[in-house]
Design an enzyme around this catalytic site. Structure first.
Site, PDB file in Angstrom:
ATOM      1  N   ARG A 127       0.949  -0.979  -0.539  1.00  0.00           N
ATOM      2  CA  ARG A 127      -0.317  -0.243   0.073  1.00  0.00           C
ATOM      3  C   ARG A 127       0.882   0.933   0.461  1.00  0.00           C
ATOM      4  NH1 ARG A 127      -3.722  -2.279   4.730  1.00  0.00           N
ATOM      5  NH2 ARG A 127      -1.998  -2.155   6.206  1.00  0.00           N
ATOM      6  N   ASP A 176      -0.302   5.046   1.454  1.00  0.00           N
ATOM      7  CA  ASP A 176      -1.337   5.921   1.656  1.00  0.00           C
ATOM      8  C   ASP A 176      -1.552   7.064   1.238  1.00  0.00           C
ATOM      9  OD1 ASP A 176      -0.524   3.852   3.705  1.00  0.00           O
ATOM     10  OD2 ASP A 176       0.710   5.254   5.421  1.00  0.00           O
ATOM     11  N   TYR A 204      12.084   3.491  -1.013  1.00  0.00           N
ATOM     12  CA  TYR A 204      11.483   4.130  -0.989  1.00  0.00           C
ATOM     13  C   TYR A 204      12.494   5.969  -1.193  1.00  0.00           C
ATOM     14  CZ  TYR A 204       7.040   2.108   0.516  1.00  0.00           C
ATOM     15  OH  TYR A 204       5.471   1.576   0.394  1.00  0.00           O
ATOM     16  N   ARG A 251       8.094   7.657   6.775  1.00  0.00           N
ATOM     17  CA  ARG A 251       7.702   8.826   6.802  1.00  0.00           C
ATOM     18  C   ARG A 251       7.783   9.445   8.533  1.00  0.00           C
ATOM     19  NH1 ARG A 251       1.226  10.202   6.145  1.00  0.00           N
ATOM     20  NH2 ARG A 251       1.549  12.244   6.761  1.00  0.00           N
TER      21      ARG A 251
END
Lengths: 265, 265
Positions: free
Chosen positions: A49, A51, A111, A196
């Site tokens: 996923r 976000d 990422y 994050r």
């Protein structure tokens, strides 16, 4: 037949990847357009996923379909790009063995988090702006403490929904680029909200609010309470998903592809 | 004292540069923030207008003000960037002689038009997407016919408001870049709507709708009726404004500055 589809999307307008009732998600748009182009109902499964508001410069999904006779994969890609909204694009579709799985077969994910230290009106939607240059050396010392296998409970969004919080981190560091910085983290898996929270806490190191040693202590504490606040979604890109050799053609590698780059070039 | 201020802005949200009643324009926002930071009412004058939706990676404006005692120019830049909305940024403020003029003293202006030929979800707001690669050689043959001094009535938006339509064009050509193309045009001046009409007509050459010779004939006809339709605003950037040597510091040159680049890097 089972297929892998390689996607990129701007997360700005979407409530994340995964289909949810009554919300606009990337998966909903992709399934709608795939079903339209292939003229059959299509369900997809993503490598993971993303976000709300998080971008992907490389996301991989799988689905099962019978391609209409004579319809080439490249033609499906072309038609799909015409059908998809402008913030979602695909570059590659290829057949995989029937049991190949976009999520379970992924060996590593990368990422990137993009920070601007010079005001840039054109990257507002795709980066975080800092008006002071952070201490990159301290941030990289802290980031290095994540290399290896650790329980990332301290940097997870919520308890629940995960079997375990252990991630093996192969790479984690900040790199200077003109006008800003990019944080790149590559691991076998990520827990929810991890990047994050890691970036938010590293930026606290970069501002001198906490030390690199304190960052390491937060990681080792396996407790959510000490981490900094999550960095905003708009700077975050899922930038690469890697599979065992042979499953994905060379052409799928994001290197050099403009829309697979973490930020537009 | 008179000052030059060097700006960049994302035109997406604005009705162009120039203040108009009851509309959100870049000039309105810049004057509001300058007045706030300098604590005096400020009126500005730009090197030229940009139309609704057109971006500027380098725009120069002038204004008259008395800087509060002890307030350094770099501090004004810093405070201004904090006050300005995220889609507008400044990098440089410097004093100029009292009669220096952002518009009349500009010796050359450069515009860039960005085209993507690979779908790129991250540059939707800053480029035009073409799903077929245009004939760059033919477009460049056509573009070369503009080098020199010509009456650009054929590529002007409306008759009226200009004293004359003669522009001296120093450079006009397309350059390949990863995933796309950039058209760069440098001239002493531009008439209204000129770049978008030139690009729209060049793209007709690139699609094979008209020949390079027909493009040249349209230019020489000095008649608006034959030109193609205007290319959409979102691909267009005012990318450099040049002044006589000595008026603007070296640091103002856009080369290598991330937000002065035609597109984000």
């Amino acid at each position: 037949m089972r297929y892998f589809l390689h996607l990129a999307y701007d997360g700005t307008l979407y409530h994340g990847w995964q289909v949810q009732p009554n919300t606009l998600t990337v998966q909903r748009e992709v399934e709608r357009c795939l079903s339209q182009v292939l003229r059959q109902p299509i369900s997809t499964l993503g490598s993971g996923r993303t976000d709300t508001g998080v971008h992907a410069s490389h996301q991989v999904i799988h689905f099962d379909a019978e391609l209409p006779a004579g319809l080439e994969e490249a033609t499906v890609v072309y038609r799909l790009n015409r059908a998809l909204p402008p913030g979602i694009a695909t570059r590659l579709l290829h057949e995989v063995p029937p049991r190949a799985h976009a999520r379970f077969d992924a060996e590593a994910r990368t990422y990137e988090y993009h920070v601007r230290t010079v005001p840039d009106p054109f990257s507002v939607a795709h980066s975080l702006y800092l008006d002071r240059h952070p201490d990159v050396e301290a941030m990289n010392e802290a980031a290095a403490s994540m290399i290896g296998s650790f329980d990332f409970t301290s940097f997870s969004k919520v308890k629940g929904g995960e079997n375990h919080y252990v991630c093996t981190c192969y790479e984690a560091g900040w790199h200077e680029e003109p006008g800003g910085l990019v944080f790149r983290i590559r691991a076998n898996r990520f827990v929810r909200g991890m990047v994050r929270l890691v970036v938010g806490t590293l930026l606290a190191v970069g501002r001198g609010k906490i030390t690199a040693a304190e960052f390491k202590a937060i990681l080792l504490a396996q407790s959510r309470v000490d981490a900094g606040s999550a960095a905003p979604a708009q700077g975050l890109f899922l930038s690469r998903v890697e599979y065992p050799e042979g499953l994905v053609p060379e052409a799928a590698a994001p290197t050099g592809m403009p829309y697979f780059a973490g930020r537009p070039r």
